[in-house]
Motif scaffolding. Structure first.
Motif, PDB file in Angstrom:
ATOM      1  N   LEU A   1       0.840  -1.198   0.000  1.00 50.92           N
ATOM      2  CA  LEU A   1       0.000   0.000   0.000  1.00 50.92           C
ATOM      3  C   LEU A   1       0.872   1.243   0.000  1.00 50.92           C
ATOM      4  CD1 LEU A   1      -2.883  -0.872   2.501  1.00 50.92           C
ATOM      5  CD2 LEU A   1      -2.966  -0.841   0.006  1.00 50.92           C
ATOM      6  N   VAL A   2       0.498   2.191  -0.842  1.00 50.80           N
ATOM      7  CA  VAL A   2       1.206   3.468  -0.938  1.00 50.80           C
ATOM      8  C   VAL A   2       0.218   4.571  -0.560  1.00 50.80           C
ATOM      9  CG1 VAL A   2       2.462   5.057  -2.443  1.00 50.80           C
ATOM     10  CG2 VAL A   2       2.695   2.569  -2.758  1.00 50.80           C
ATOM     11  N   GLU A   3       0.454   5.241   0.558  1.00 47.38           N
ATOM     12  CA  GLU A   3      -0.456   6.272   1.053  1.00 47.38           C
ATOM     13  C   GLU A   3      -0.234   7.610   0.343  1.00 47.38           C
ATOM     14  OE1 GLU A   3      -0.332   6.942   5.215  1.00 47.38           O
ATOM     15  OE2 GLU A   3      -1.208   5.007   5.745  1.00 47.38           O
ATOM     16  N   VAL A   4      -1.350   8.268   0.029  1.00 46.57           N
ATOM     17  CA  VAL A   4      -1.307   9.621  -0.528  1.00 46.57           C
ATOM     18  C   VAL A   4      -2.392  10.450   0.140  1.00 46.57           C
ATOM     19  CG1 VAL A   4      -0.413   8.835  -2.752  1.00 46.57           C
ATOM     20  CG2 VAL A   4      -2.891   9.065  -2.422  1.00 46.57           C
ATOM     21  N   VAL A   5      -2.298  11.763   0.011  1.00 47.48           N
ATOM     22  CA  VAL A   5      -3.301  12.650   0.589  1.00 47.48           C
ATOM     23  C   VAL A   5      -4.001  13.455  -0.496  1.00 47.48           C
ATOM     24  CG1 VAL A   5      -3.713  14.598   2.147  1.00 47.48           C
ATOM     25  CG2 VAL A   5      -2.079  12.799   2.792  1.00 47.48           C
ATOM     26  N   THR A   6      -3.245  14.111  -1.338  1.00 50.51           N
ATOM     27  CA  THR A   6      -3.814  15.016  -2.332  1.00 50.51           C
ATOM     28  C   THR A   6      -3.901  14.354  -3.709  1.00 50.51           C
ATOM     29  OG1 THR A   6      -1.681  15.927  -3.002  1.00 50.51           O
ATOM     30  CG2 THR A   6      -2.769  16.949  -1.096  1.00 50.51           C
ATOM     31  N   ARG A   7      -4.610  15.021  -4.602  1.00 49.63           N
ATOM     32  CA  ARG A   7      -4.704  14.554  -5.984  1.00 49.63           C
ATOM     33  C   ARG A   7      -3.322  14.543  -6.632  1.00 49.63           C
ATOM     34  NH1 ARG A   7      -5.281  16.621 -11.134  1.00 49.63           N
ATOM     35  NH2 ARG A   7      -6.717  15.453 -12.512  1.00 49.63           N
ATOM     36  N   GLU A   8      -2.552  15.569  -6.354  1.00 47.30           N
ATOM     37  CA  GLU A   8      -1.216  15.670  -6.932  1.00 47.30           C
ATOM     38  C   GLU A   8      -0.327  14.524  -6.453  1.00 47.30           C
ATOM     39  OE1 GLU A   8      -3.467  19.077  -7.464  1.00 47.30           O
ATOM     40  OE2 GLU A   8      -2.900  18.211  -5.514  1.00 47.30           O
ATOM     41  N   GLU A   9      -0.442  14.205  -5.152  1.00 47.08           N
ATOM     42  CA  GLU A   9       0.334  13.094  -4.606  1.00 47.08           C
ATOM     43  C   GLU A   9      -0.093  11.765  -5.235  1.00 47.08           C
ATOM     44  OE1 GLU A   9       1.170  14.947  -0.141  1.00 47.08           O
ATOM     45  OE2 GLU A   9       0.005  13.112  -0.364  1.00 47.08           O
TER      46      GLU A   9
ATOM     47  N   GLY B   1     -11.545  11.824   2.299  1.00 51.26           N
ATOM     48  CA  GLY B   1     -10.409  11.993   1.401  1.00 51.26           C
ATOM     49  C   GLY B   1     -10.577  13.204   0.492  1.00 51.26           C
ATOM     50  N   GLN B   2      -9.466  13.609  -0.127  1.00 49.29           N
ATOM     51  CA  GLN B   2      -9.489  14.787  -0.997  1.00 49.29           C
ATOM     52  C   GLN B   2      -9.790  14.433  -2.451  1.00 49.29           C
ATOM     53  OE1 GLN B   2      -6.226  17.546  -0.565  1.00 49.29           O
ATOM     54  NE2 GLN B   2      -5.971  17.106   1.621  1.00 49.29           N
ATOM     55  N   VAL B   3      -9.735  13.153  -2.787  1.00 50.01           N
ATOM     56  CA  VAL B   3      -9.953  12.734  -4.175  1.00 50.01           C
ATOM     57  C   VAL B   3     -11.239  11.918  -4.241  1.00 50.01           C
ATOM     58  CG1 VAL B   3      -8.931  11.658  -6.201  1.00 50.01           C
ATOM     59  CG2 VAL B   3      -7.446  12.611  -4.419  1.00 50.01           C
ATOM     60  N   SER B   4     -12.191  12.365  -5.033  1.00 48.71           N
ATOM     61  CA  SER B   4     -13.495  11.711  -5.131  1.00 48.71           C
ATOM     62  C   SER B   4     -13.403  10.431  -5.959  1.00 48.71           C
ATOM     63  CB  SER B   4     -14.502  12.654  -5.785  1.00 48.71           C
ATOM     64  OG  SER B   4     -14.177  12.837  -7.162  1.00 48.71           O
ATOM     65  N   GLY B   5     -14.504   9.683  -5.951  1.00 50.20           N
ATOM     66  CA  GLY B   5     -14.562   8.467  -6.741  1.00 50.20           C
ATOM     67  C   GLY B   5     -14.372   8.723  -8.224  1.00 50.20           C
ATOM     68  N   PRO B   6     -15.157   9.616  -8.831  1.00 47.12           N
ATOM     69  CA  PRO B   6     -14.972   9.894 -10.264  1.00 47.12           C
ATOM     70  C   PRO B   6     -13.569  10.398 -10.589  1.00 47.12           C
ATOM     71  CG  PRO B   6     -17.101  10.701  -9.536  1.00 47.12           C
ATOM     72  CD  PRO B   6     -16.372  10.262  -8.302  1.00 47.12           C
ATOM     73  N   GLU B   7     -12.982  11.226  -9.714  1.00 47.46           N
ATOM     74  CA  GLU B   7     -11.616  11.691  -9.946  1.00 47.46           C
ATOM     75  C   GLU B   7     -10.624  10.539  -9.898  1.00 47.46           C
ATOM     76  OE1 GLU B   7     -11.189  16.193  -8.259  1.00 47.46           O
ATOM     77  OE2 GLU B   7     -11.632  14.645  -6.758  1.00 47.46           O
ATOM     78  N   THR B   8     -10.833   9.637  -8.946  1.00 46.25           N
ATOM     79  CA  THR B   8      -9.961   8.467  -8.827  1.00 46.25           C
ATOM     80  C   THR B   8     -10.006   7.629 -10.093  1.00 46.25           C
ATOM     81  OG1 THR B   8     -10.243   8.381  -6.421  1.00 46.25           O
ATOM     82  CG2 THR B   8      -9.551   6.350  -7.514  1.00 46.25           C
ATOM     83  N   VAL B   9     -11.215   7.401 -10.603  1.00 45.17           N
ATOM     84  CA  VAL B   9     -11.376   6.614 -11.830  1.00 45.17           C
ATOM     85  C   VAL B   9     -10.697   7.307 -13.006  1.00 45.17           C
ATOM     86  CG1 VAL B   9     -13.071   5.794 -13.516  1.00 45.17           C
ATOM     87  CG2 VAL B   9     -13.477   5.449 -11.065  1.00 45.17           C
ATOM     88  N   ALA B  10     -10.881   8.622 -13.116  1.00 47.30           N
ATOM     89  CA  ALA B  10     -10.290   9.367 -14.238  1.00 47.30           C
ATOM     90  C   ALA B  10      -8.763   9.297 -14.204  1.00 47.30           C
ATOM     91  CB  ALA B  10     -10.752  10.816 -14.195  1.00 47.30           C
ATOM     92  N   ILE B  11      -8.192   9.442 -13.013  1.00 51.12           N
ATOM     93  CA  ILE B  11      -6.736   9.378 -12.878  1.00 51.12           C
ATOM     94  C   ILE B  11      -6.231   7.986 -13.253  1.00 51.12           C
ATOM     95  CG2 ILE B  11      -4.846   9.402 -11.189  1.00 51.12           C
ATOM     96  CD1 ILE B  11      -6.440  11.615  -9.704  1.00 51.12           C
ATOM     97  N   ALA B  12      -6.909   6.974 -12.763  1.00 48.61           N
ATOM     98  CA  ALA B  12      -6.483   5.598 -13.047  1.00 48.61           C
ATOM     99  C   ALA B  12      -6.558   5.292 -14.535  1.00 48.61           C
ATOM    100  CB  ALA B  12      -7.343   4.625 -12.253  1.00 48.61           C
TER     101      ALA B  12
END
Length: 471
Positions: free
Chosen positions: A191-199, A221-232
């Motif tokens: 597991l790799v922990e992050v806090v922000t979208r940039e991280e 958390g600071q990153v929403s579900g849709p944002e998480t999907v888009a980044i991935a």
């Protein structure tokens, strides 16, 4: 409590019908043979090889299996928590469990068919299917194993020794860490922990296989579900959404996969009221296939311990069908009626019902909670005293104070020192109250009550308040 089973008129007639059918089939075949006609191939009706029978000796013969083992059963006013058995299955679910036990079947074939049933029922996106798992936690184990092993047998047998795998890191928001990320770690993933979208974006590297999303903690958390999907998607990695306790509303069964998560899991033993040891994994067909490769009935793989029986599969499917098709407004009216019966019984003691607490859009464990106010000028009893009195009820307890009360927590050598340094923590643990809790209130959920148990609770509360000292 009478749990004895017996022959019913229905089972008797069913057995008689089977016997008659066999006799008629045999007689017809003989008659056709006598007149020179070629006998037709018999179509044998598949019947239950294990009819329901009365138990006359040994375990179960008294009708009270809990008493025979010396265990006190509970009326559930806590909720669908695993520590007290999850939920109570409906009669139709129990019937399909019984029917699932009638025959042998290739489990993999049944799982594939069940997955298609789940996908249709849950309006899954094109290219998605389902899988019945041994709970939502098991879905995480086989889901993350699938991402790392794909369909490569050598990797499947090596997992959780994943150090040589090309991708074995999972990104998770620090605010999304929780007790069940243990199931990700047990696959060997890091597991790799992050806090922000940039991280989150910066943490992605050639070893990253997925981003984990803990739905019930998504507001932290600071990153929403849709944002998480888009980044991935932008970086060619997977996403997994653990939404185990997050239905109702029922629409989440199709809304979360529609967001684009590659895998989403829901518990089958909570509000869906399927078998307690069942879960639902909805995801991309290829990933679900790999997940099945990583679980029982296959051998020599990490998910062999995540076994799902044919009975559990059928029970879960029926429970899910009932859940999807229910009228939830009618369900809420039933809950209100149960609470009103209790309120009416204890009103004479000056104990008044408080407004119903219900947020249909809560992230998880969505259910109404009912509470009552004790007038301290009339009774000298606290809400904690009332809850303790309910839990102490015999022979059937009402509620529970959880796993901690049963001693099922690991030893913490530093706990005593912390309690001495912070006595307020010890007091809160004993009382079960957080800061600011009104000591003159008590409350609980009624969603897991069986018919008639609301009256049992009302009668017990009358006993408790009748014995309470007057102010």
């Amino acid at each position: 409590m009478n749990l004895k089973s017996a022959w019913s008129r229905r089972s008797f007639l069913s057995s008689l019908g089977v016997a008659s059918g066999s006799l008629l089939t045999s007689a017809t075949a003989k008659a056709e043979g006598m007149f020179g006609k070629k006998p037709k191939a018999e179509t044998k009706r598949l019947v239950d090889g294990n009819p329901i029978v009365p138990i006359t000796s040994g375990l179960g013969s008294t009708g009270d299996i809990y008493a025979e083992l010396g265990v006190k059963p509970l009326i559930n006013i806590v909720g669908t928590v695993t520590v007290i058995g999850g939920s109570v299955m409906k009669p139709e679910v129990m019937e399909l469990i019984r029917r699932g036990n009638e025959h042998f079947v290739l489990i993999d074939e049944l799982e594939v068919a069940a997955g298609k049933f789940i996908a249709r029922l849950c309006k899954s996106p094109a290219g998605y299917t389902g899988l019945v798992t041994g709970g939502a936690a098991a879905a995480m184990v086989v889901g993350y194993a699938a991402m790392m092993t794909e369909d490569l047998e050598e990797r499947i047998k090596l997992c959780p020794d994943v150090a040589t795998f090309p991708r074995n890191e999972v990104i998770i928001q620090k605010a999304h860490r929780y007790a069940f990320d243990h199931q990700i770690r047990q696959t060997g993933a890091k597991l790799v922990e992050v806090v922000t979208r940039e991280e989150m974006i910066a943490a992605i590297n050639p070893k990253t296989v997925a981003i984990h999303f803990t739905n019930i903690q998504s507001d932290r958390g600071q990153v929403s579900g849709p944002e998480t999907v888009a980044i991935a998607k932008a970086h060619g990695i997977y996403t997994f959404n653990d939404a185990s306790a997050d239905v109702p509303p029922v629409s989440r069964l199709w809304e979360y996969p529609a967001v684009g998560f590659d895998m989403v899991t829901f518990s089958g033993g909570k509000d869906i009221q399927g078998p307690q040891a069942s879960g639902i994994l909805i995801g991309k067909e290829e990933l679900i296939h790999w997940a099945l490769l990583n679980m029982s009935p296959q051998e020599d793989r990490i998910g062999r311990c995540c076994k799902v029986g044919k009975e559990t599969i059928f029970g879960l499917l029926k429970a899910l069908e009932i859940f999807v098709n229910q009228d939830y407004d009618e369900t809420l009216r039933m809950y209100d009626a149960r609470a009103k019966l209790i309120s009416d019984a204890i009103a004479k003691f000056g104990v008044t019902a408080r407004p119903r607490e219900f947020n249909p859009n809560a992230l998880g464990n969505v259910t109404p909670r009912y509470s009552w106010q004790i007038d301290p000028t009339k009774l000298k009893i606290t809400g904690q005293d009332v809850m303790q009195g309910l839990a102490d009820t015999k022979p059937v307890g009402i509620g529970s104070f959880g796993a901690g009360a049963g001693g099922m927590r690991g030893r913490d050598p530093e706990a005593e020192a912390r309690m001495k340094a912070h006595p307020e923590l010890a007091q809160q643990r004993r009382r079960g109250n957080g800061p600011g809790r009104d000591p003159n209130t008590f409350g609980f959920a009624v969603w897991q009550l069986k018919d008639g148990e609301d009256q049992i609770i009302a009668d017990r509360l009358v006993e408790i308040f009748s014995a309470a000292p007057k102010a």
